[in-house]
Design an enzyme around this catalytic site. Structure first.
Site, PDB file in Angstrom:
ATOM      1  N   CYS A  23       0.864  -1.187   0.000  1.00 47.57           N
ATOM      2  CA  CYS A  23       0.000   0.000   0.000  1.00 47.57           C
ATOM      3  C   CYS A  23       0.895   1.230   0.000  1.00 47.57           C
ATOM      4  O   CYS A  23       2.076   1.122  -0.351  1.00 47.57           O
ATOM      5  CB  CYS A  23      -0.972  -0.015   1.188  1.00 47.57           C
ATOM      6  SG  CYS A  23      -0.170  -0.013   2.808  1.00 47.57           S
TER       7      CYS A  23
ATOM      8  N   ASN B 215       2.333   1.444   4.320  1.00 45.43           N
ATOM      9  CA  ASN B 215       2.645   0.173   5.007  1.00 45.43           C
ATOM     10  C   ASN B 215       2.396   0.287   6.518  1.00 45.43           C
ATOM     11  O   ASN B 215       3.099  -0.300   7.322  1.00 45.43           O
ATOM     12  CB  ASN B 215       4.093  -0.286   4.711  1.00 45.43           C
ATOM     13  CG  ASN B 215       4.415  -1.711   5.161  1.00 45.43           C
ATOM     14  OD1 ASN B 215       5.542  -1.999   5.532  1.00 45.43           O
ATOM     15  ND2 ASN B 215       3.451  -2.598   5.158  1.00 45.43           N
TER      16      ASN B 215
ATOM     17  N   CYS C  88      -1.313   0.772   7.414  1.00 48.01           N
ATOM     18  CA  CYS C  88      -2.751   0.488   7.562  1.00 48.01           C
ATOM     19  C   CYS C  88      -3.150  -0.767   6.773  1.00 48.01           C
ATOM     20  O   CYS C  88      -3.376  -1.832   7.351  1.00 48.01           O
ATOM     21  CB  CYS C  88      -3.600   1.672   7.107  1.00 48.01           C
ATOM     22  SG  CYS C  88      -3.338   3.181   8.072  1.00 48.01           S
ATOM     23  N   ARG C  89      -3.235  -0.623   5.448  1.00 45.13           N
ATOM     24  CA  ARG C  89      -3.834  -1.713   4.666  1.00 45.13           C
ATOM     25  C   ARG C  89      -2.918  -2.916   4.472  1.00 45.13           C
ATOM     26  O   ARG C  89      -3.338  -4.072   4.694  1.00 45.13           O
ATOM     27  CB  ARG C  89      -4.265  -1.173   3.283  1.00 45.13           C
ATOM     28  CG  ARG C  89      -5.412  -0.199   3.366  1.00 45.13           C
ATOM     29  CD  ARG C  89      -5.576   0.582   2.087  1.00 45.13           C
ATOM     30  NE  ARG C  89      -4.448   1.500   1.875  1.00 45.13           N
ATOM     31  CZ  ARG C  89      -4.252   2.231   0.790  1.00 45.13           C
ATOM     32  NH1 ARG C  89      -5.118   2.142  -0.206  1.00 45.13           N
ATOM     33  NH2 ARG C  89      -3.220   3.039   0.702  1.00 45.13           N
ATOM     34  N   SER C  90      -1.674  -2.690   4.023  1.00 49.36           N
ATOM     35  CA  SER C  90      -0.839  -3.863   3.708  1.00 49.36           C
ATOM     36  C   SER C  90      -0.399  -4.655   4.944  1.00 49.36           C
ATOM     37  O   SER C  90      -0.338  -5.888   4.867  1.00 49.36           O
ATOM     38  CB  SER C  90       0.344  -3.493   2.798  1.00 49.36           C
ATOM     39  OG  SER C  90       1.212  -2.586   3.394  1.00 49.36           O
TER      40      SER C  90
ATOM     41  N   ASP D 136      -8.100   3.753   1.016  1.00 54.62           N
ATOM     42  CA  ASP D 136      -7.159   4.258   2.027  1.00 54.62           C
ATOM     43  C   ASP D 136      -7.960   4.741   3.242  1.00 54.62           C
ATOM     44  O   ASP D 136      -8.740   5.684   3.127  1.00 54.62           O
ATOM     45  CB  ASP D 136      -6.374   5.416   1.393  1.00 54.62           C
ATOM     46  CG  ASP D 136      -5.324   5.971   2.315  1.00 54.62           C
ATOM     47  OD1 ASP D 136      -5.346   5.641   3.527  1.00 54.62           O
ATOM     48  OD2 ASP D 136      -4.478   6.744   1.841  1.00 54.62           O
TER      49      ASP D 136
HETATM   50  P1  4NP Z   1      -1.726   2.787   4.122  1.00 55.19           P
HETATM   51  O1  4NP Z   1      -2.389   4.142   4.704  1.00 55.19           O
HETATM   52  O2  4NP Z   1      -1.204   3.148   2.751  1.00 55.19           O
HETATM   53  O3  4NP Z   1      -2.863   1.844   4.086  1.00 55.19           O
HETATM   54  O4  4NP Z   1      -0.632   2.414   5.096  1.00 55.19           O
HETATM   55  C1  4NP Z   1      -1.738   5.375   4.730  1.00 55.19           C
HETATM   56  C2  4NP Z   1      -0.798   5.631   5.695  1.00 55.19           C
HETATM   57  C3  4NP Z   1      -0.175   6.853   5.742  1.00 55.19           C
HETATM   58  C4  4NP Z   1      -0.493   7.823   4.811  1.00 55.19           C
HETATM   59  C5  4NP Z   1      -1.428   7.571   3.832  1.00 55.19           C
HETATM   60  C6  4NP Z   1      -2.045   6.345   3.787  1.00 55.19           C
HETATM   61  N1  4NP Z   1       0.140   9.114   4.878  1.00 55.19           N
HETATM   62  O5  4NP Z   1      -0.221   9.973   4.063  1.00 55.19           O
HETATM   63  O6  4NP Z   1       1.013   9.313   5.725  1.00 55.19           O
END
Ligand code: 4NP
Length: 159
Positions: A9, A12, A14-16, A126
């Site tokens: 993602c 790294n 939240c989702r992955s 997201d």
């Molecule tokens: P992820 O979520 O891609 O599922 O880990 C996010 C985590 C951090 C951010 C965006 C999405 N950020 O903008 O910091």
């Protein structure tokens, strides 16, 4: 033969890592821990070295998964060599991976939700800027795709 799966993602956190934790539990429950290796990574290095977002850890915990000890890292060039399946959470992650991959490895890269059943969505949204409900929906989607991926790998093994 070991199959190696990488979930990707943006951050790294939240989702992955959630996909890694859910899929690892499926793999362990089916006695396949020695056959399937699982990691996750982010297209960005913004959160490298951090544990998952506390909201992701809580949402996973409510559904019986422990993702609290996973640490964030950025995708590296060696990942394209090393992994057999590189599974993107959304189309932005997918584009990044396809653009960065050496040409002959592009076929390893696809959207994780291609393996899901019963959902129209093809992207894991997201959840970072939303509320807890977003994190619960992320797990609904990931559980379905994890089941589909496991079935796919088992079918391939029998073929
Ligand atoms: P992820 O979520 O891609 O599922 O880990 C996010 C985590 C951090 C951010 C965006 C999405 N950020 O903008 O910091």
């Amino acid at each position: 033969m070991t199959v190696k799966v990488l979930f990707v993602c943006l951050g790294n956190i939240c989702r992955s890592p959630t996909a890694e934790g859910v899929f690892r539990q499926r793999v362990d429950e089916n006695g396949l821990a020695d056959d399937i290796e699982i990691e996750s990574a982010g297209t960005s290095g913004y959160h490298a070295g951090e544990f998952p977002d506390t909201r992701a850890i809580s949402a996973a915990h409510r559904r019986g998964y422990d993702i609290s000890s996973i640490t964030s890292r950025q995708v590296s060039m060696s990942d394209y060599e090393e992994f057999d399946y590189i599974l993107a959470m959304d189309r932005s992650n997918l584009s990044y991976l396809i653009d960065s991959a050496p040409n002959h490895h592009e076929s390893k890269i696809q959207l994780f939700l291609e393996f899901a059943n019963g959902f129209r969505e093809k992207e894991v949204p997201d959840p970072y800027y939303g509320g807890d409900k977003g994190f619960d929906h992320v797990i609904d989607l990931i559980e379905s795709a994890a089941d589909g991926l496991l079935n796919h790998l088992l079918e391939k093994r029998e073929a």
